[in-house]
Design an enzyme around this catalytic site. Structure first.
Site, mmCIF file in Angstrom:
data_model
loop_
_atom_site.group_PDB
_atom_site.id
_atom_site.type_symbol
_atom_site.label_atom_id
_atom_site.label_comp_id
_atom_site.label_asym_id
_atom_site.label_seq_id
_atom_site.Cartn_x
_atom_site.Cartn_y
_atom_site.Cartn_z
ATOM 1 C CG ASP A 138 -2.001 -1.052 1.144
ATOM 2 O OD1 ASP A 138 -2.328 -1.482 0.029
ATOM 3 O OD2 ASP A 138 -2.491 -1.472 2.208
ATOM 4 N N GLY A 182 -5.763 -1.183 -1.723
ATOM 5 C CA GLY A 182 -5.393 0.072 -1.065
ATOM 6 C C GLY A 182 -6.623 0.665 -0.420
ATOM 7 N NE ARG A 290 -1.468 -10.098 -0.078
ATOM 8 C CZ ARG A 290 -2.138 -9.938 1.059
ATOM 9 N NH1 ARG A 290 -2.525 -8.727 1.403
ATOM 10 N NH2 ARG A 290 -2.417 -10.958 1.823
#
Length: 391
Positions: A138, A182, A290
Site C-alpha cells: 500500500d 489500497g 500482490r
C-alpha cells in the site's frame, strides 16, 4: 557470548517480503562471531508466544537463494492482537531463548507492535534490540519515500492495465472497471496512470480514496469517455468513500483491525449498467496482484534485501526502536538510487501516508504529472512487452 536473532513477520505478505528475509539471513551469516541462531517466528508473534521457531541458518544455500523468487512469507505471518500482558509474555520468551536481536517486518500495525515491544524491553531494562523493517504494497508507511512491496504492486497494476486496455480496445463495446488494492491510500491505483509505454494503453479514469467519490460525476465522466471512444477503462481503489466519509459499498463484517466490504468494482459496473444501459464489467486482481512473482520489480527486490541487511547491522550496532527507511536519491549519472536511513519508530506507528494533493488531478478522476515524475524513475520500462494495434 553469542546471542540469537529472531525475525517476525506481521500482516499481509508481498512478493519481496522474503527478499528482506534473505537479506537478514545473508547478513547474519557474516556475523556468526556474535550471532548463534537465526530464527524465524512461525506465523508471526504467535510463534514467539509458543516458542515455535524456524531455524533459518541451517537451510540450504539453494533454499535461501530461492527466497528472492518466493511470494508470500516463508515463515508465516499473522494479525494477532496483543495487550500489555502479551507484550510482557513475549519479552519473557525472548529472554528465555537468549534472543537479543528482534527484527519485525510489516506495515503500520506491525511497526506499532515493534514500538510497543521496544518500550517494554526498555522498561524492563533488558538488553534486547528491536528493529523495524517496512513492508506493505500500500506504500502508506509515514516518513519514508516508498516501501518494499510497493514497486512490485505498481508494476503489476501497470502491466494489468496495459493488457486490459488493449483487450477492451480490440472489442470496444463496454466499460471495464479495474479494482485496485489500497483501502485508505491510493498509491497502487495511481500507479496505473503509467501504463502507457509510448502508446495509448493507459486508463481513462482513476479514482483514489483521498478524494470524495461523487457517483453523479463518475457516471458523467464515464459517459463522456464512452461516447468519444466506444469504451472506457477505469481504475478505482477498493477504499472509495462518499461525502459522509463512509465507504461507497456497505461493510459486511469486521474482525479486529480488518474490515470486509463488498466489491467496489462490481458496484461501479452496476451503476454504469443501470444508468447508461452500457455493458460494464469488473476485474479485481486482489491477492493475485500482490503475489505475482513474475512481475516482481528488480529494484523492489534489491531494496528489500538491503532493508534486511541494514536492519541486522543496526541491531548489532546497538540500535533499537528504529525502522530502516528508504528515500530517493541519485547516483553520479543522475539516475535513481535508494538511500537508507534509520527512523524513530514512534514517527511511523499507526500513521498512514496518503497521496498528497499535488499528486491528484483537480477533478479527482486522475493523477498529475507530479505523481508520474515521482514514480517513473523507479520503474524499468524495458520490463514491459511492446503491444501493437493497427486499428
Amino acid at each position: 557470548m553469542k546471542h540469537n536473532l529472531l525475525v517476525i513477520h506481521g500482516g499481509g505478505p508481498t512478493v519481496v517480503l522474503n527478499s528482506s528475509l534473505y537479506g537478514v539471513i545473508r547478513e547474519s551469516q557474516e556475523h556468526l562471531d556474535v550471532i548463534d541462531h537465526v530464527w524465524g517466528a512461525r506465523n508471526g508473534v504467535q510463534g514467539v508466544l509458543k516458542d515455535d521457531f524456524i531455524d533459518l541458518a541451517i537451510k540450504s544455500s539453494r533454499d535461501i537463494d530461492a527466497l528472492l523468487t518466493s511470494p508470500g512469507t516463508a515463515i508465516g505471518s499473522s494479525r494477532y492482537p496483543l495487550d500489555e500482558d502479551a507484550y510482557n509474555a513475549i519479552v519473557d520468551h525472548l529472554e528465555k531463548n537468549n534472543i537479543k536481536y528482534v527484527l519485525m517486518s510489516g506495515g503500520n500495525g506491525t511497526m506499532a507492535t515493534c514500538g510497543e515491544l521496544s518500550r517494554i524491553c526498555t522498561e524492563r531494562n533488558t538488553k534486547i534490540y528491536v528493529m523495524g523493517m517496512p513492508k506493505t504494497i500500500d506504500n502508506d508507511i509515514a516518513v519514508i519515500d516508498h516501501c518494499p512491496g510497493y514497486l512490485s504492486a505498481a508494476k503489476y497494476i501497470i502491466q494489468t492495465t496495459r493488457e486490459v486496455t488493449a483487450d477492451v480496445h480490440s472489442l470496444p463495446i463496454h466499460v471495464c472497471i479495474i479494482e485496485a488494492m489500497g483501502r485508505n491510500a491510493g498509491w497502487i491505483t495511481a500507479a496505473s496512470a503509467l501504463a502507457s509505454n509510448d502508446d495509448d494503453l493507459k486508463p481513462d479514469l482513476i479514482y483514489v480514496p483521498e478524494r470524495v467519490f461523487d457517483e453523479k460525476q463518475f457516471l458523467a465522466d464515464v459517459k463522456e469517455i464512452y461516447d468519444k471512444k466506444g469504451y472506457a477503462v477505469v481504475v478505482a481503489s477498493e477504499g472509495l468513500r462518499s461525502a459522509n466519509n463512509k465507504p461507497i459499498v456497505p461493510e459486511i463484517f469486521r474482525q479486529g483491525r480488518s474490515v470486509y466490504y463488498g466489491e467496489v468494482g462490481n458496484y461501479l459496473a452496476n451503476l454504469v449498467i443501470k444508468k447508461w444501459h452500457i455493458k460494464a464489467r469488473n476485474e479485481k486482481p486482489g491477492l493475485i496482484g500482490r503475489s505475482s512473482i513474475y512481475l516482481q520489480s528488480s529494484i523492489d527486490r534489491e531494496e528489500a534485501v538491503q532493508v534486511g541487511r541494514r536492519a541486522v547491522k543496526a541491531a548489532l550496532d546497538g540500535e533499537s526502536n528504529k525502522m530502516v527507511g528508504i528515500f530517493k536519491s541519485q547516483n553520479e549519472n543522475g539516475t535513481y538510487q535508494a538511500e537508507y536511513r534509520l527512523i524513530d519508530i514512534k514517527n511511523v506507528m499507526m500513521t498512514e501516508k496518503k497521496l498528497p494533493d499535488n499528486f491528484i488531478s483537480e477533478k479527482g478522476n486522475y493523477v498529475t504529472k507530479d505523481f508520474a515524475e515521482w514514480l517513473e524513475p523507479m520503474l524499468t520500462k524495458s520490463d514491459y512487452f511492446p503491444i501493437v494495434n493497427f486499428n
